[in-house]
Design a protein around this motif. Structure first.
Motif, PDB file in Angstrom:
ATOM      1  N   LEU A 154      -5.651  11.350  -3.323  1.00 33.24           N
ATOM      2  CA  LEU A 154      -4.500  10.759  -4.016  1.00 33.24           C
ATOM      3  C   LEU A 154      -4.106   9.417  -3.406  1.00 33.24           C
ATOM      4  O   LEU A 154      -3.421   8.625  -4.053  1.00 33.24           O
ATOM      5  CB  LEU A 154      -3.303  11.719  -3.980  1.00 33.24           C
ATOM      6  CG  LEU A 154      -3.377  12.935  -4.906  1.00 33.24           C
ATOM      7  CD1 LEU A 154      -2.131  13.805  -4.744  1.00 33.24           C
ATOM      8  CD2 LEU A 154      -3.540  12.529  -6.368  1.00 33.24           C
ATOM      9  N   GLU A 155      -4.534   9.168  -2.181  1.00 34.92           N
ATOM     10  CA  GLU A 155      -4.218   7.894  -1.520  1.00 34.92           C
ATOM     11  C   GLU A 155      -5.484   7.124  -1.180  1.00 34.92           C
ATOM     12  O   GLU A 155      -5.492   6.270  -0.301  1.00 34.92           O
ATOM     13  CB  GLU A 155      -3.398   8.169  -0.257  1.00 34.92           C
ATOM     14  CG  GLU A 155      -2.068   8.838  -0.559  1.00 34.92           C
ATOM     15  CD  GLU A 155      -1.264   9.182   0.685  1.00 34.92           C
ATOM     16  OE1 GLU A 155      -0.075   8.830   0.732  1.00 34.92           O
ATOM     17  OE2 GLU A 155      -1.827   9.795   1.617  1.00 34.92           O
ATOM     18  N   HIS A 156      -6.567   7.398  -1.874  1.00 35.69           N
ATOM     19  CA  HIS A 156      -7.838   6.730  -1.610  1.00 35.69           C
ATOM     20  C   HIS A 156      -7.748   5.255  -1.983  1.00 35.69           C
ATOM     21  O   HIS A 156      -7.064   4.891  -2.948  1.00 35.69           O
ATOM     22  CB  HIS A 156      -8.951   7.411  -2.421  1.00 35.69           C
ATOM     23  CG  HIS A 156     -10.320   7.134  -1.902  1.00 35.69           C
ATOM     24  ND1 HIS A 156     -10.984   5.951  -2.148  1.00 35.69           N
ATOM     25  CD2 HIS A 156     -11.151   7.882  -1.127  1.00 35.69           C
ATOM     26  CE1 HIS A 156     -12.172   5.983  -1.570  1.00 35.69           C
ATOM     27  NE2 HIS A 156     -12.297   7.143  -0.939  1.00 35.69           N
ATOM     28  N   PRO A 157      -8.424   4.367  -1.246  1.00 37.28           N
ATOM     29  CA  PRO A 157      -8.345   2.932  -1.569  1.00 37.28           C
ATOM     30  C   PRO A 157      -8.998   2.551  -2.895  1.00 37.28           C
ATOM     31  O   PRO A 157      -8.717   1.480  -3.427  1.00 37.28           O
ATOM     32  CB  PRO A 157      -9.060   2.255  -0.383  1.00 37.28           C
ATOM     33  CG  PRO A 157      -9.883   3.319   0.254  1.00 37.28           C
ATOM     34  CD  PRO A 157      -9.150   4.604   0.029  1.00 37.28           C
ATOM     35  N   VAL A 158      -9.853   3.402  -3.447  1.00 40.55           N
ATOM     36  CA  VAL A 158     -10.536   3.088  -4.709  1.00 40.55           C
ATOM     37  C   VAL A 158      -9.719   3.636  -5.885  1.00 40.55           C
ATOM     38  O   VAL A 158      -9.512   4.850  -5.982  1.00 40.55           O
ATOM     39  CB  VAL A 158     -11.953   3.694  -4.734  1.00 40.55           C
ATOM     40  CG1 VAL A 158     -12.630   3.431  -6.073  1.00 40.55           C
ATOM     41  CG2 VAL A 158     -12.790   3.110  -3.599  1.00 40.55           C
ATOM     42  N   PRO A 159      -9.259   2.776  -6.789  1.00 40.07           N
ATOM     43  CA  PRO A 159      -8.404   3.252  -7.893  1.00 40.07           C
ATOM     44  C   PRO A 159      -9.039   4.354  -8.730  1.00 40.07           C
ATOM     45  O   PRO A 159      -8.348   5.299  -9.128  1.00 40.07           O
ATOM     46  CB  PRO A 159      -8.171   1.981  -8.727  1.00 40.07           C
ATOM     47  CG  PRO A 159      -8.331   0.858  -7.754  1.00 40.07           C
ATOM     48  CD  PRO A 159      -9.388   1.299  -6.793  1.00 40.07           C
ATOM     49  N   GLU A 160     -10.340   4.258  -9.016  1.00 44.02           N
ATOM     50  CA  GLU A 160     -10.966   5.292  -9.849  1.00 44.02           C
ATOM     51  C   GLU A 160     -10.857   6.665  -9.201  1.00 44.02           C
ATOM     52  O   GLU A 160     -10.633   7.671  -9.887  1.00 44.02           O
ATOM     53  CB  GLU A 160     -12.435   4.981 -10.120  1.00 44.02           C
ATOM     54  CG  GLU A 160     -13.073   6.032 -11.026  1.00 44.02           C
ATOM     55  CD  GLU A 160     -14.538   5.813 -11.313  1.00 44.02           C
ATOM     56  OE1 GLU A 160     -15.106   6.573 -12.114  1.00 44.02           O
ATOM     57  OE2 GLU A 160     -15.131   4.882 -10.729  1.00 44.02           O
ATOM     58  N   LEU A 161     -10.988   6.721  -7.891  1.00 47.13           N
ATOM     59  CA  LEU A 161     -10.892   8.009  -7.215  1.00 47.13           C
ATOM     60  C   LEU A 161      -9.448   8.510  -7.180  1.00 47.13           C
ATOM     61  O   LEU A 161      -9.201   9.710  -7.239  1.00 47.13           O
ATOM     62  CB  LEU A 161     -11.473   7.909  -5.804  1.00 47.13           C
ATOM     63  CG  LEU A 161     -12.953   7.506  -5.743  1.00 47.13           C
ATOM     64  CD1 LEU A 161     -13.461   7.549  -4.305  1.00 47.13           C
ATOM     65  CD2 LEU A 161     -13.814   8.396  -6.636  1.00 47.13           C
ATOM     66  N   ARG A 162      -8.487   7.586  -7.112  1.00 44.45           N
ATOM     67  CA  ARG A 162      -7.081   8.005  -7.167  1.00 44.45           C
ATOM     68  C   ARG A 162      -6.754   8.617  -8.527  1.00 44.45           C
ATOM     69  O   ARG A 162      -6.127   9.670  -8.608  1.00 44.45           O
ATOM     70  CB  ARG A 162      -6.138   6.820  -6.884  1.00 44.45           C
ATOM     71  CG  ARG A 162      -6.179   6.292  -5.466  1.00 44.45           C
ATOM     72  CD  ARG A 162      -4.950   5.468  -5.134  1.00 44.45           C
ATOM     73  NE  ARG A 162      -4.743   4.315  -5.986  1.00 44.45           N
ATOM     74  CZ  ARG A 162      -5.337   3.146  -5.840  1.00 44.45           C
ATOM     75  NH1 ARG A 162      -6.244   2.973  -4.879  1.00 44.45           N
ATOM     76  NH2 ARG A 162      -5.064   2.128  -6.647  1.00 44.45           N
TER      77      ARG A 162
END
Length: 336
Positions: free
Chosen positions: A130-138
């Motif tokens: 939920l706090e990953h730097p990659v938007p797609e993974l968020r």
């Protein structure tokens, strides 16, 4: 010949593919009339044993797929701490995105959603993705939280205990990627609808203010979904109307209606209708002269006449006119 055979004693042509299919088959069989019930033939018994074995095998195969996806998501890139790097490798991101996509598909099945949590998948989403730097993974993580939490109280409780509500509200309020904000709102909706613990967290974290700011966003999809959630929360939890009035919600909703006309206004007007129904304080605030709401509603009704695609919005306008300007505030609860 009918597929099930006379008396329903002949086996269907296909086995159910999962436990939910097997349950549906059992429900269908259980609805048979007493006159249709016959002793189970050896052929029928053999088919049923094979169907159960296949359904359980299919469920186990899906659990193995989830385990493999979680192994991909748990993998630590070289040089990363806590499973992340400041610049995730493109290959890693692609594999992680695919794993999250497959998990979301698998967790549409309620049994799989429960198993996903038992495998500690929700913890991984809450603490890393939920706090990953990659938007797609968020956004994929937020979507997966919502998918798992829909209508599964134990999953909702685990997500809430892991702090998902706070992180999702932060994404909705501050994320720079529109799709992340939309998916965060979806997950929030899944955690507050028919879930008292989720609603209480939402209130403690000033969720209504976050929702109002989302409605003021330039992103149409986010505005519509935020207004729709507000409307439904007001319908399901009218006890919070006083809190919303004290926040200036009436004035903010009217300001939104004054913006350039769009389909979004239907949901804003619906939320305002929900707020004033059976609530004299809301009616009195709508009557404040500085809002000029009566004139605004009259003009909007004229605009929407003979436009079939806006009939629901027109109905909300007419209802607000009746409740707020044709009935004394104390009697407005009589207008349904």
């Amino acid at each position: 010949m009918a597929e099930g055979g006379a008396g329903g004693n002949q086996p269907p042509r296909e086995h159910p593919q999962n436990l939910q299919g097997l349950l549906q088959m059992a429900i269908t069989a259980g609805n048979a009339e007493p006159s249709q019930l016959e002793p189970m033939s050896d052929e029928r018994r053999q088919w049923l044993q094979e169907a159960m074995a296949q359904a359980f095998r299919g469920q186990l195969e899906e659990v193995e797929q989830m385990k493999e996806c979680l192994r991909v998501l748990e993998a630590v890139s070289p040089g990363g701490e806590g499973g992340e790097t400041s610049e995730p490798a493109e290959g890693d991101t692609s594999r992680q995105a695919s794993a999250l996509e497959l998990l979301a598909e698998l967790c549409e099945n309620l049994d799989n959603a429960a198993d996903f949590c038992k495998l500690d998948g929700m913890r991984l989403l809450a603490h890393r993705y939920l706090e990953h730097p990659v938007p797609e993974l968020r956004w994929r993580a937020a979507h997966l939280v919502g998918t798992c939490a829909q209508n599964v109280p134990k999953v909702q409780e685990q997500a809430l205990a892991l702090g998902c509500m706070r992180k999702l509200l932060r994404l909705l309020d501050h994320d720079g990627a529109d799709v992340v904000r939309v998916k965060a709102l979806f997950a929030i909706s899944c955690l507050v609808r028919a879930q008292e613990g989720g609603l209480q967290q939402f209130l403690r974290l000033d969720g209504f203010s976050v929702l109002m700011r989302a409605m003021q966003s330039p992103v149409e999809k986010l505005k519509v979904k935020s207004a729709f959630l507000l409307q439904n929360l007001l319908l399901d939890h009218p006890e919070h109307k006083e809190t919303l009035c004290s926040m200036g919600m009436v004035q903010q909703l009217v300001a939104l209606i004054r913006s350039e006309h769009s389909p979004f206004h239907e949901h804003v007007l619906g939320a305002l209708c929900s707020l004033v129904t059976d609530f004299p304080q809301g009616v009195r605030e709508c009557r404040e002269p500085q809002l000029a709401l009566e004139e605004l509603l009259r003009e909007r009704c004229q605009l929407l006449q003979q436009q079939e695609e806006f009939q629901e919005e027109l109905e909300f306008c007419e209802r607000l006119q009746r409740v707020c300007f044709q009935t004394p505030p104390e009697e407005s609860s009589m207008d349904r």
